[in-house]
Design a protein around this motif. Structure first.
Motif, PDB file in Angstrom:
ATOM      1  N   ARG A   1      27.180  -3.324 -15.059  1.00 33.21           N
ATOM      2  CA  ARG A   1      27.941  -4.323 -14.317  1.00 33.21           C
ATOM      3  C   ARG A   1      27.080  -5.474 -13.811  1.00 33.21           C
ATOM      4  O   ARG A   1      27.467  -6.631 -13.876  1.00 33.21           O
ATOM      5  CB  ARG A   1      28.669  -3.669 -13.148  1.00 33.21           C
ATOM      6  CG  ARG A   1      29.815  -2.820 -13.609  1.00 33.21           C
ATOM      7  CD  ARG A   1      30.481  -2.130 -12.447  1.00 33.21           C
ATOM      8  NE  ARG A   1      31.440  -1.188 -12.953  1.00 33.21           N
ATOM      9  CZ  ARG A   1      32.735  -1.332 -12.800  1.00 33.21           C
ATOM     10  NH1 ARG A   1      33.214  -2.339 -12.161  1.00 33.21           N
ATOM     11  NH2 ARG A   1      33.555  -0.433 -13.291  1.00 33.21           N
TER      12      ARG A   1
ATOM     13  N   LYS B   1      38.994   4.537 -17.467  1.00 34.53           N
ATOM     14  CA  LYS B   1      40.224   4.274 -16.733  1.00 34.53           C
ATOM     15  C   LYS B   1      39.883   4.122 -15.262  1.00 34.53           C
ATOM     16  O   LYS B   1      39.023   4.805 -14.740  1.00 34.53           O
ATOM     17  CB  LYS B   1      41.213   5.412 -16.951  1.00 34.53           C
ATOM     18  CG  LYS B   1      41.623   5.517 -18.401  1.00 34.53           C
ATOM     19  CD  LYS B   1      42.793   6.434 -18.567  1.00 34.53           C
ATOM     20  CE  LYS B   1      43.103   6.482 -20.041  1.00 34.53           C
ATOM     21  NZ  LYS B   1      44.457   6.300 -20.361  1.00 34.53           N
ATOM     22  N   ASP B   2      40.578   3.184 -14.612  1.00 37.44           N
ATOM     23  CA  ASP B   2      40.334   2.975 -13.192  1.00 37.44           C
ATOM     24  C   ASP B   2      41.124   3.992 -12.380  1.00 37.44           C
ATOM     25  O   ASP B   2      41.744   4.908 -12.923  1.00 37.44           O
ATOM     26  CB  ASP B   2      40.664   1.533 -12.784  1.00 37.44           C
ATOM     27  CG  ASP B   2      42.138   1.192 -12.970  1.00 37.44           C
ATOM     28  OD1 ASP B   2      42.933   2.111 -13.252  1.00 37.44           O
ATOM     29  OD2 ASP B   2      42.492   0.010 -12.825  1.00 37.44           O
TER      30      ASP B   2
ATOM     31  N   GLU C   1      39.988   0.001 -18.307  1.00 39.49           N
ATOM     32  CA  GLU C   1      39.174  -1.122 -17.867  1.00 39.49           C
ATOM     33  C   GLU C   1      38.939  -2.062 -19.029  1.00 39.49           C
ATOM     34  O   GLU C   1      39.016  -1.677 -20.190  1.00 39.49           O
ATOM     35  CB  GLU C   1      37.842  -0.624 -17.313  1.00 39.49           C
ATOM     36  CG  GLU C   1      37.986   0.140 -16.018  1.00 39.49           C
ATOM     37  CD  GLU C   1      36.643   0.551 -15.444  1.00 39.49           C
ATOM     38  OE1 GLU C   1      35.608   0.291 -16.070  1.00 39.49           O
ATOM     39  OE2 GLU C   1      36.645   1.130 -14.358  1.00 39.49           O
TER      40      GLU C   1
ATOM     41  N   GLY D   1      36.623  -6.167 -10.880  1.00 42.17           N
ATOM     42  CA  GLY D   1      37.884  -5.640 -10.369  1.00 42.17           C
ATOM     43  C   GLY D   1      38.214  -6.199  -8.998  1.00 42.17           C
ATOM     44  O   GLY D   1      37.331  -6.632  -8.254  1.00 42.17           O
TER      45      GLY D   1
END
Length: 198
Positions: A29, A59-60, A66, A122
């Motif tokens: 990230r 998956k969030d 994602e 996000g």
């Protein structure tokens, strides 16, 4: 045989992906945010690339997949450019004397630009990073200027004051955005300091 210093043994945990030639390029990230990455060591003898565990579609907390690195970067860039264009085009309403319209669209463009990093990290993490110690002052000034700019545009209707507030709003957004670039603020301080000395 190792290719470009890579190990010739592929990890069994990795997922093969022949459709993406850049799947060897692993970004975490922070690296996605700053735009650089590390070459993934998992390649086999034939040069077939494998996804690293960190590049799998996760998956969030709501069960939604994602975005991939490429999708996040494209979304960020597109969102920032659209917000910037809305802010620039809002100045056309100044020529017609519509101060409230200018303030609304300039502010909307700045908000869209600021939210561009949501594609990378996000919305939940965006709110957390906005109020991290390094960005707290810029975020508070930016949000305060949004409110004050709209109040001045709709109630007082002072064009000079509204322009000053929009400039402060833009500078706060610029300072906020510079915190995401390594040494961005230090470079800005150095340039501004050099200009003041001259």
């Amino acid at each position: 045989m190792a290719i470009w210093g890579m190990s010739s043994v592929a990890n069994n945990d990795d997922v093969m992906d022949d459709s993406n030639p850049l799947s060897c390029f692993t970004l975490n990230r922070t690296q996605r945010l700053y735009g650089f990455g590390i070459w993934n060591n998992s390649c086999n003898n034939s040069g077939v690339r494998h996804f690293n565990k960190t590049l799998r579609r996760r998956k969030d907390e709501h069960g939604m997949e994602e975005m991939t690195n490429c999708q996040g970067t494209r979304g960020t860039n597109l969102d920032f450019v659209v917000g910037f264009l809305i802010s620039i085009l809002s100045t056309l309403s100044l020529a017609t004397g519509q101060l409230a319209l200018f303030a609304v669209f300039f502010t909307l463009g700045n908000i869209i630009s600021m939210l561009s990093t949501t594609f990378l990290i996000g919305p939940g993490k965006q709110l957390k990073t906005m109020f991290a110690p390094v960005r707290m002052v810029a975020s508070i000034v930016f949000l305060a200027m949004i409110v004050v700019t709209l109040i001045v545009a709709f109630t007082i209707q002072s064009s000079v004051l509204c322009l000053v507030l929009c400039i402060i709003q833009f500078l706060a957004l610029f300072w906020y955005s510079a915190s995401y670039i390594p040494y961005g603020r230090a470079a800005i301080k150095k340039v501004v300091g050099g200009c003041i000395e001259v």
